[in-house]
Design a protein around this motif. Sequence first.
Motif, PDB file in Angstrom:
ATOM      1  N   LEU A 266       0.824  -1.211   0.000  1.00 14.43           N
ATOM      2  CA  LEU A 266       0.000   0.000   0.000  1.00 14.43           C
ATOM      3  C   LEU A 266       0.860   1.264   0.000  1.00 14.43           C
ATOM      4  CD1 LEU A 266      -2.789  -1.113   2.503  1.00 14.43           C
ATOM      5  CD2 LEU A 266      -3.084  -0.656   0.054  1.00 14.43           C
ATOM      6  N   HIS A 267       1.882   1.286   0.826  1.00 10.46           N
ATOM      7  CA  HIS A 267       2.750   2.472   0.867  1.00 10.46           C
ATOM      8  C   HIS A 267       3.511   2.656  -0.446  1.00 10.46           C
ATOM      9  CE1 HIS A 267       2.328   4.199   4.845  1.00 10.46           C
ATOM     10  NE2 HIS A 267       2.318   2.989   5.377  1.00 10.46           N
ATOM     11  N   THR A 268       3.902   1.556  -1.093  1.00 12.85           N
ATOM     12  CA  THR A 268       4.610   1.677  -2.368  1.00 12.85           C
ATOM     13  C   THR A 268       3.710   2.303  -3.429  1.00 12.85           C
ATOM     14  OG1 THR A 268       6.021  -0.238  -1.892  1.00 12.85           O
ATOM     15  CG2 THR A 268       5.784   0.401  -4.203  1.00 12.85           C
TER      16      THR A 268
ATOM     17  N   PRO B 249      10.442  11.331   1.737  1.00 15.50           N
ATOM     18  CA  PRO B 249      10.622   9.877   1.596  1.00 15.50           C
ATOM     19  C   PRO B 249      11.310   9.267   2.803  1.00 15.50           C
ATOM     20  CG  PRO B 249      11.245  11.027  -0.421  1.00 15.50           C
ATOM     21  CD  PRO B 249      11.060  12.078   0.625  1.00 15.50           C
ATOM     22  N   LYS B 250      10.780   8.128   3.218  1.00 13.41           N
ATOM     23  CA  LYS B 250      11.329   7.424   4.372  1.00 13.41           C
ATOM     24  C   LYS B 250      11.517   5.957   4.018  1.00 13.41           C
ATOM     25  CE  LYS B 250       8.630   6.725   7.942  1.00 13.41           C
ATOM     26  NZ  LYS B 250       7.850   6.948   9.194  1.00 13.41           N
TER      27      LYS B 250
ATOM     28  N   THR C 203      13.450  -3.428   1.133  1.00 13.75           N
ATOM     29  CA  THR C 203      13.289  -2.056   1.599  1.00 13.75           C
ATOM     30  C   THR C 203      12.298  -1.347   0.687  1.00 13.75           C
ATOM     31  OG1 THR C 203      15.561  -1.962   2.453  1.00 13.75           O
ATOM     32  CG2 THR C 203      14.457   0.142   2.052  1.00 13.75           C
ATOM     33  N   TYR C 204      11.324  -0.658   1.262  1.00 10.78           N
ATOM     34  CA  TYR C 204      10.380   0.127   0.473  1.00 10.78           C
ATOM     35  C   TYR C 204      10.345   1.549   0.998  1.00 10.78           C
ATOM     36  CZ  TYR C 204       6.966  -0.302   4.292  1.00 10.78           C
ATOM     37  OH  TYR C 204       6.325  -0.239   5.507  1.00 10.78           O
ATOM     38  N   VAL C 205       9.629   2.428   0.305  1.00 12.26           N
ATOM     39  CA  VAL C 205       9.623   3.854   0.644  1.00 12.26           C
ATOM     40  C   VAL C 205       8.225   4.307   1.023  1.00 12.26           C
ATOM     41  CG1 VAL C 205      10.190   6.184  -0.143  1.00 12.26           C
ATOM     42  CG2 VAL C 205      11.516   4.228  -0.979  1.00 12.26           C
ATOM     43  N   GLN C 206       8.128   5.018   2.136  1.00 13.85           N
ATOM     44  CA  GLN C 206       6.890   5.667   2.538  1.00 13.85           C
ATOM     45  C   GLN C 206       6.967   7.166   2.247  1.00 13.85           C
ATOM     46  OE1 GLN C 206       5.947   4.908   6.648  1.00 13.85           O
ATOM     47  NE2 GLN C 206       5.712   2.694   6.350  1.00 13.85           N
ATOM     48  N   CYS C 207       5.803   7.810   2.225  1.00 12.52           N
ATOM     49  CA  CYS C 207       5.747   9.250   1.956  1.00 12.52           C
ATOM     50  C   CYS C 207       6.210  10.089   3.140  1.00 12.52           C
ATOM     51  CB  CYS C 207       4.324   9.669   1.588  1.00 12.52           C
ATOM     52  SG  CYS C 207       3.730   9.001   0.016  1.00 12.52           S
ATOM     53  N   GLY C 208       6.303   9.482   4.314  1.00 18.48           N
ATOM     54  CA  GLY C 208       6.704  10.229   5.495  1.00 18.48           C
ATOM     55  C   GLY C 208       5.608  11.098   6.060  1.00 18.48           C
TER      56      GLY C 208
ATOM     57  N   GLU D 242      -0.358  11.074   9.047  1.00 22.12           N
ATOM     58  CA  GLU D 242      -1.782  10.827   8.863  1.00 22.12           C
ATOM     59  C   GLU D 242      -2.021   9.691   7.861  1.00 22.12           C
ATOM     60  OE1 GLU D 242      -5.921  11.265   9.371  1.00 22.12           O
ATOM     61  OE2 GLU D 242      -4.170  11.830  10.561  1.00 22.12           O
ATOM     62  N   LEU D 243      -1.240   9.663   6.795  1.00 20.80           N
ATOM     63  CA  LEU D 243      -1.356   8.591   5.805  1.00 20.80           C
ATOM     64  C   LEU D 243      -1.009   7.245   6.429  1.00 20.80           C
ATOM     65  CD1 LEU D 243      -1.840   7.895   2.783  1.00 20.80           C
ATOM     66  CD2 LEU D 243       0.617   8.203   2.437  1.00 20.80           C
ATOM     67  N   GLU D 244       0.035   7.205   7.220  1.00 17.51           N
ATOM     68  CA  GLU D 244       0.423   5.966   7.888  1.00 17.51           C
ATOM     69  C   GLU D 244      -0.681   5.492   8.829  1.00 17.51           C
ATOM     70  OE1 GLU D 244       4.217   6.429   9.789  1.00 17.51           O
ATOM     71  OE2 GLU D 244       5.108   7.401   8.041  1.00 17.51           O
ATOM     72  N   ARG D 245      -1.319   6.430   9.537  1.00 21.09           N
ATOM     73  CA  ARG D 245      -2.389   6.069  10.469  1.00 21.09           C
ATOM     74  C   ARG D 245      -3.574   5.444   9.729  1.00 21.09           C
ATOM     75  NH1 ARG D 245      -7.126   7.813  11.992  1.00 21.09           N
ATOM     76  NH2 ARG D 245      -7.032   9.589  10.566  1.00 21.09           N
ATOM     77  N   LYS D 246      -3.965   6.049   8.612  1.00 21.82           N
ATOM     78  CA  LYS D 246      -5.101   5.532   7.845  1.00 21.82           C
ATOM     79  C   LYS D 246      -4.821   4.139   7.291  1.00 21.82           C
ATOM     80  CE  LYS D 246      -7.009  10.022   6.470  1.00 21.82           C
ATOM     81  NZ  LYS D 246      -7.305  10.931   5.337  1.00 21.82           N
TER      82      LYS D 246
END
Length: 221
Positions: free
Chosen positions: A26-28, A40-41, A51-56, A59-63
Amino acid sequence: MNCEVCQLKELDVEHFEIREVLRCILHTILFHRALGLVRPKDIDLELFEITYVQCGDVELERKIDEKIDQFIDRVEKHPNKKNQVIIICLSFYEVKNKQATWFTNKVERLHWEQWYINLNVAQHPKGHLGKSHSSKVVVDPGDIATEARSARRGALESSLRDVLFQIIRFVNEKKDHVPPIPNLEGVSFPYEITISSSSDSAFGMDMFKRMLQTGHPTMLS
């Protein structure tokens, strides 16, 4: 509006792998459809050498974690099934205002891209799945022989890499349908995440309607 559909490769997972696998996928997707400036994180998976990348974006991570919790709850409500294929659909859409009638609302969601994540969840004795929002995961609760467990884990890691490359190819090849960047807050286009099992009648009707609207789903191998 043309809605591009991507059916991602089906993955065979066990309960304790669900959270990491879904977070990764989902994060990708959301990172590759991010708007404007992101932070990017890099995230290292604990179960796999990936290893993948999140938007950092907190709120997006919580959802996303909330939706993953819903997915896990759904799996746990059907413990007697031998295996179950559950589908997570990530849909991007535009919001259009339209004239209200007796049968419609003023606001309409027009989907322009949909991603179907297919997980074949094996039923084994349940361990603690955990609802931690950190990347920590629990050890394998199964009583499987070490060699067999290692081979199965290696196969899943390879398949998960295939899915990530499938996402990258899709976003690089499918660009003409992406709408103009909306004047909205947040790091992503408007999106929604829905959960269905392959046996749900509602899911079957939704897929049938989508096939009529968009033709056969796009499959990138």
